[in-house]
Design an enzyme around this catalytic site. Structure first.
Site, mmCIF file in Angstrom:
data_model
loop_
_atom_site.group_PDB
_atom_site.id
_atom_site.type_symbol
_atom_site.label_atom_id
_atom_site.label_comp_id
_atom_site.label_asym_id
_atom_site.label_seq_id
_atom_site.Cartn_x
_atom_site.Cartn_y
_atom_site.Cartn_z
ATOM 1 N N ALA A 51 -48.615 -62.758 124.415
ATOM 2 C CA ALA A 51 -48.636 -63.863 123.444
ATOM 3 C C ALA A 51 -49.009 -65.169 124.143
ATOM 4 O O ALA A 51 -49.795 -65.967 123.623
ATOM 5 C CB ALA A 51 -47.279 -63.994 122.758
ATOM 6 N N ASP A 52 -48.474 -65.397 125.333
ATOM 7 C CA ASP A 52 -48.829 -66.574 126.121
ATOM 8 C C ASP A 52 -50.302 -66.541 126.518
ATOM 9 O O ASP A 52 -51.010 -67.541 126.400
ATOM 10 C CB ASP A 52 -47.977 -66.634 127.391
ATOM 11 C CG ASP A 52 -46.623 -67.287 127.169
ATOM 12 O OD1 ASP A 52 -46.476 -68.010 126.165
ATOM 13 O OD2 ASP A 52 -45.722 -67.088 127.989
#
Length: 414
Positions: A178-179
């Site tokens: 997600a990052d």
């Protein structure tokens, strides 16, 4: 130092981000030639410096201050320590911003307002500055005040609900995806904003910079891709399918006589070739399996039948035979296997750069996947030690002499 051959040579980034999303973005921009100034807290620095083990080892085999996690996203940057809680530190940031094209930050929403370093406080003074804010939930909305970390965003953003075995628990992806994806969206957004600024020229509105508002949750929702689109089309939740695909069959891991392999059949010709090689030439004629639509509807019948076939032979048998037939397949590699792969080695996906704390003189890093014929990426700086370039940057960008730098250090500003 390696020559800067990247297409972003001459672009300067003031990087006030930490952890992974922002640093992933700025490392990509740095690889492409941008001069990235990494702002860190004096005496502490990026939180990921302490996210270990493993750490880089010194000549005696002892851990240094540089974690492998920190190394993964901070190449091609110069580190400048600044205490932004001090007025002198805030003034330094403003002066530096005036000499940069982009400022990127990932403080909590309104976290920089008390220092006068938020977008609203800086946009009039620096109308051409591209200001990119990365946060967990965005700058607006009912959850904007909340902190966001990759794991919780994977959960809240839906990817964990479709990852894992059908009868198991929801499962996160094994890296901070997600990052990383948010960092990629940030890099694309920044490049688009630069294009707009450079095309627009002088504006009657007083500048062509803008604010980019990126959230981990938004980007996580965006890369649900076909699973998200499946829901929006059918209004039915996708259930966990383990290693199977919601829209293609067979497209999953299969067990062999000695391990596992991935079979990724994408069309009817490939399915027919696989069945013939597997000794089951009649399967494609079975009305339950004739088309991909049929196979998706009857996956629970077909998958055990295919597993019974694949278990008769070794992984090597399937990989070698199916590759000759151009049926997509692959081994389930460990990370060691990946970096031992001759294709990965040929593509220079493992690189090394000189590092002052490493006992062997350098650190091994993952290379950039970007291959450009005219303006290739360049590897100019290893991930910097804390404050490694402080005096260099202050002299180069702000014209400060040694005495001025020393006074700032004595006050704890840098």
């Amino acid at each position: 130092m390696t020559n800067n051959t990247g297409p972003l040579k001459g672009l300067r980034i003031l990087d006030m981000s930490r952890i992974l999303a922002g640093p992933t973005c700025t490392q990509m921009l740095g690889d492409l030639g941008a001069d990235v100034i990494k702002i860190e807290r004096p005496g502490a620095g990026d939180d990921t410096r302490k996210w270990g083990p493993p750490y880089v080892k010194d000549a005696d085999g002892n851990d240094t201050s540089e974690s492998a996690y920190y190394l993964c996203a901070n190449r091609n940057k110069r580190s400048l320590t600044v205490d932004i809680t001090k007025p002198e530190g805030q003034e330094l940031i403003r002066k530096l911003a005036g000499k940069c094209d982009v400022l990127i930050e990932n403080y909590k929403v309104d976290g920089l307002k008390k220092y006068g370093l938020d977008y609203s406080a800086m946009k009039d003074e620096f109308p051409d500055l591209i200001y990119c804010s990365i946060s967990g939930f965005g700058q607006t909305g009912p959850k904007s005040h909340r902190l966001g970390y990759d794991f919780m965003i994977q959960a809240m953003g839906g990817i964990m609900s479709v990852t894992g075995e059908p009868d198991g628990s929801p499962m996160k992806v094994g890296v901070g995806i997600a990052d990383v994806m948010c960092g990629m969206y940030a890099a694309v957004s920044i490049l688009a904003a630069i294009r707009h600024r450079d095309q627009s020229g002088n504006s009657a509105a007083g500048g062509n910079g803008q604010h980019i508002d990126l959230s981990l949750l938004d980007s996580q929702a965006a890369w649900l891709i076909n699973s998200g689109s499946n829901y929006l089309t059918s209004r039915e939740n996708q259930h966990r399918l383990g290693n199977a695909h919601p829209n293609i069959v067979p497209y999953q891991v299969f067990q062999t006589s000695d391990s596992f392999f991935v079979l990724a059949v994408g069309n009817e010709i490939q399915f027919r070739k696989f069945c013939e090689f597997a000794g089951a030439p009649d399967l494609p004629e079975d009305p339950r399996f004739k088309t991909n639509t049929d196979r998706v509807k009857n996956r629970n019948i077909l998958a055990p039948m295919l597993t019974e076939l694949t278990q008769r032979n070794s992984t090597q048998f399937w990989l070698e035979g199916l590759e000759k037939l151009q049926v997509p397949c692959g081994p389930v590699n460990t990370i060691k296997d990946v970096f031992d792969d001759p294709q990965i080695q040929h593509r220079e996906m493992e690189i090394s750069l000189p590092h002052p704390l490493s006992g062997k003189g350098d650190v091994s890093l993952i290379g950039s996947p970007v291959k450009m014929s005219a303006t290739p990426v360049s590897y100019r700086h290893a991930p910097p030690t804390l404050g490694q370039h402080t005096n260099e940057i202050l002299a180069e960008m702000l014209g400060m002499d040694e005495e001025e730098c020393r006074e700032l250090a004595q006050k704890g500003v840098v």
